[in-house]
Scaffold this motif. Structure first.
Motif, short mmCIF file in Angstrom:
data_model
loop_
_atom_site.label_atom_id
_atom_site.label_comp_id
_atom_site.label_asym_id
_atom_site.label_seq_id
_atom_site.Cartn_x
_atom_site.Cartn_y
_atom_site.Cartn_z
N SER A 74 7.99 2.64 0.30
CA SER A 74 6.85 1.75 0.05
C SER A 74 7.23 0.43 -0.58
O SER A 74 8.18 0.35 -1.36
CB SER A 74 5.84 2.45 -0.86
OG SER A 74 4.69 1.65 -1.03
N THR A 75 6.44 -0.60 -0.25
CA THR A 75 6.51 -1.86 -0.98
C THR A 75 5.56 -1.81 -2.18
O THR A 75 5.35 -2.81 -2.84
CB THR A 75 6.16 -3.05 -0.06
OG1 THR A 75 4.86 -2.81 0.52
CG2 THR A 75 7.19 -3.22 1.04
N ASN A 92 2.06 -0.21 -2.47
CA ASN A 92 0.71 0.34 -2.34
C ASN A 92 0.68 1.75 -1.77
O ASN A 92 -0.09 2.60 -2.23
CB ASN A 92 -0.16 -0.59 -1.49
CG ASN A 92 -0.64 -1.78 -2.29
OD1 ASN A 92 -0.96 -1.65 -3.47
ND2 ASN A 92 -0.68 -2.95 -1.67
N GLY A 110 2.56 -6.14 8.05
CA GLY A 110 3.84 -5.81 7.42
C GLY A 110 4.55 -4.80 8.29
O GLY A 110 5.29 -5.13 9.21
N ASN A 111 4.28 -3.52 8.01
CA ASN A 111 4.87 -2.46 8.83
C ASN A 111 4.06 -2.24 10.11
O ASN A 111 4.43 -1.43 10.95
CB ASN A 111 4.94 -1.17 7.99
CG ASN A 111 6.12 -0.30 8.33
OD1 ASN A 111 7.15 -0.77 8.82
ND2 ASN A 111 5.99 1.00 8.10
N ALA A 112 2.94 -2.93 10.21
CA ALA A 112 2.08 -3.00 11.41
C ALA A 112 1.26 -1.73 11.67
O ALA A 112 0.68 -1.57 12.74
CB ALA A 112 2.90 -3.37 12.65
N ASN A 156 -1.56 -0.99 9.99
CA ASN A 156 -3.00 -1.27 9.84
C ASN A 156 -3.58 -1.96 11.06
O ASN A 156 -4.67 -1.61 11.51
CB ASN A 156 -3.23 -2.12 8.58
CG ASN A 156 -4.53 -1.76 7.88
OD1 ASN A 156 -5.03 -0.63 7.99
ND2 ASN A 156 -5.09 -2.72 7.16
N THR A 160 -6.45 -6.75 1.91
CA THR A 160 -5.95 -5.39 1.89
C THR A 160 -5.76 -4.76 0.51
O THR A 160 -5.79 -3.53 0.39
CB THR A 160 -4.60 -5.37 2.63
OG1 THR A 160 -3.85 -6.52 2.19
CG2 THR A 160 -4.77 -5.44 4.12
N1 F0G Z 1 -1.39 -5.74 2.65
C1 F0G Z 1 -0.99 -4.94 1.65
C2 F0G Z 1 -1.59 -5.16 0.32
C3 F0G Z 1 -0.03 -3.94 1.89
O1 F0G Z 1 0.36 -3.17 0.89
C4 F0G Z 1 0.52 -3.80 3.18
C5 F0G Z 1 1.53 -2.77 3.46
C6 F0G Z 1 0.04 -4.64 4.19
C7 F0G Z 1 -0.90 -5.59 3.89
C8 F0G Z 1 0.53 -4.56 5.58
O2 F0G Z 1 0.02 -3.45 6.24
O3 F0G Z 1 2.17 -2.38 6.78
O4 F0G Z 1 0.06 -1.63 7.85
O5 F0G Z 1 1.07 -3.83 8.45
N2 F0G Z 1 2.09 -2.09 2.54
C9 F0G Z 1 3.02 -0.97 2.78
C10 F0G Z 1 3.30 -0.24 1.49
C11 F0G Z 1 4.20 -1.34 3.56
O6 F0G Z 1 4.36 0.37 1.35
O7 F0G Z 1 2.46 -0.24 0.60
P1 F0G Z 1 0.87 -2.77 7.41
#
Ligand code: F0G
Length: 351
Positions: A84-85, A87, A187-189, A191, A317
């Motif tokens: 995780s980053t 969240n 991010g990891n795509a 969502n 998000t």
């Molecule tokens: N916004 C927030 C606040 C996030 O924590 C993340 C992803 C994204 C956008 C992007 O969403 O990955 O589905 O494209 N966070 C992940 C984590 C990677 O580990 O909490 P995504």
């Protein structure tokens, strides 16, 4: 008596659960869809914010995590793991507590916001800081779940996507149909993949008449999908989306192409400008990564890509409290006053 029951109970018939699935929930979902006055004026559109920071652990991850942890419990797992980053780990840690499970989290060393680290700690997760980036953490988490008795709850687990698609359902349920455009940070795509799945399902069943164009935005220093190649050493102040090799890359391209949308990048400067605008002019405090959606909308508007009169939803998000450094940085230091009304009034510009 009328409390939102969490996404599994609210959308049970659209999720892969059965009567024997133990529902592990913190009553996630049911988040506000807030009309954005200033963004609407700037774009000539009807812009709404889907405020996912209002979820129990402060991000959209809770929608996927209630599913992932419920299914892991159903399958008899005693421990879960994620990369995780910040969240995902906060959410996994909280839901593992609810399920009576152990959670292990792998985070990139020195690259996660303090609030998120605090969440994992206070919920009792076993935390390893990995000497590498998020992509390295995910490689390690996969290897551990393949070889040891621990269930992987990253969004490569398809039930995470199932849970997260409920945000699209809520938006259509609220607006009466899908918007013209849906804007997300990428991010990891996972969502963008999940939202597109949700919109398609509602349209296929006639609940919605249409599907939106999906617009995704990556941070410029971490924009592998925009560049069309893995970014070895991703960088951005938006640590949540500091990812160089997204797991759901292929599905993000599908969402983009099937919906007639696009995936572009925004600079850290553009992200911070949108972050400040959201807080100072819309009253919505988000974390920097979340502001990438709004930064992207504003950039697209400046490029003339936004026809007026459209209905647009931007997902924001995560909650701003997770990463307050950027709120404090560069802001003027509050002045100190004695307990004296005349002085206070003068300093406040009231007198
Ligand atoms: N916004 C927030 C606040 C996030 O924590 C993340 C992803 C994204 C956008 C992007 O969403 O990955 O589905 O494209 N966070 C992940 C984590 C990677 O580990 O909490 P995504």
């Amino acid at each position: 008596t009328h409390q939102w029951r969490g996404i599994i109970e609210e959308y049970r018939d659209r999720l892969p659960v059965s009567d024997s699935t133990p529902v592990v929930t913190l009553r996630e979902g049911g988040t506000p869809l807030v009309p954005a006055q200033v963004l609407s004026e700037r774009t000539g559109c009807d812009v709404h914010l889907k405020v996912e920071g209002a979820n129990p652990t402060g991000s959209f991850k809770d929608r996927g995590m209630t599913m992932a942890i419920s299914k892991a419990k159903e399958e008899g797992a005693k421990a879960v793991i994620c990369a995780s980053t910040g969240n995902t780990s906060a959410s996994a840690a909280a839901y593992a507590v609810r399920a009576g499970m152990v959670s292990a989290v792998l985070v990139p060393q020195g690259k996660i916001a303090l609030g998120k680290m605090g969440q994992a700690l206070v919920h009792g997760a076993k935390i390893l800081q990995v000497d590498g980036n998020f992509d390295d953490c995910l490689t390690l988490a996969r290897a551990l779940s393949d070889n040891y008795p621990v269930a992987l709850v990253n969004s490569v687990n398809p039930v995470r996507i199932e849970g997260q698609k409920t945000a699209s359902f809520e938006i259509v349920d609220m607006l009466g149909d899908a918007p013209d455009i849906h804007v997300l940070p990428v991010g990891n795509a996972g969502n963008i993949t999940a939202y597109w799945k949700g919109y398609k399902e509602y349209a296929a069943d006639g609940v919605a008449e249409r599907t939106p164009r999906m617009w995704g935005f990556q941070a410029s220093g971490s924009a592998p999908i925009v560049r069309g190649e893995v970014v070895k050493d991703p960088s951005t102040i938006a640590t949540a989306i500091r990812i160089g090799n997204p797991a759901s890359w292929k599905y993000a391209l599908e969402a983009r192409d099937e919906s007639g949308g696009f995936i572009d990048e925004v600079t850290d400067r553009e992200i911070l400008r949108a972050y400040r605008l959201l807080a100072a002019q819309e009253g919505v405090f988000v974390e920097p990564a979340s502001a990438a959606s709004v930064a992207g909308l504003l950039k697209a508007a400046e490029q003339g890509k936004v026809d007026p009169g459209q209905r647009i939803v931007c997902t924001v998000t995560g909650n701003g409290l997770k990463d307050p450094d950027w709120a404090v940085a560069g802001a003027p230091q509050p002045v100190t006053v004695p307990v004296d009304a005349a002085t206070a009034a003068e300093r406040l510009g009231l007198a």
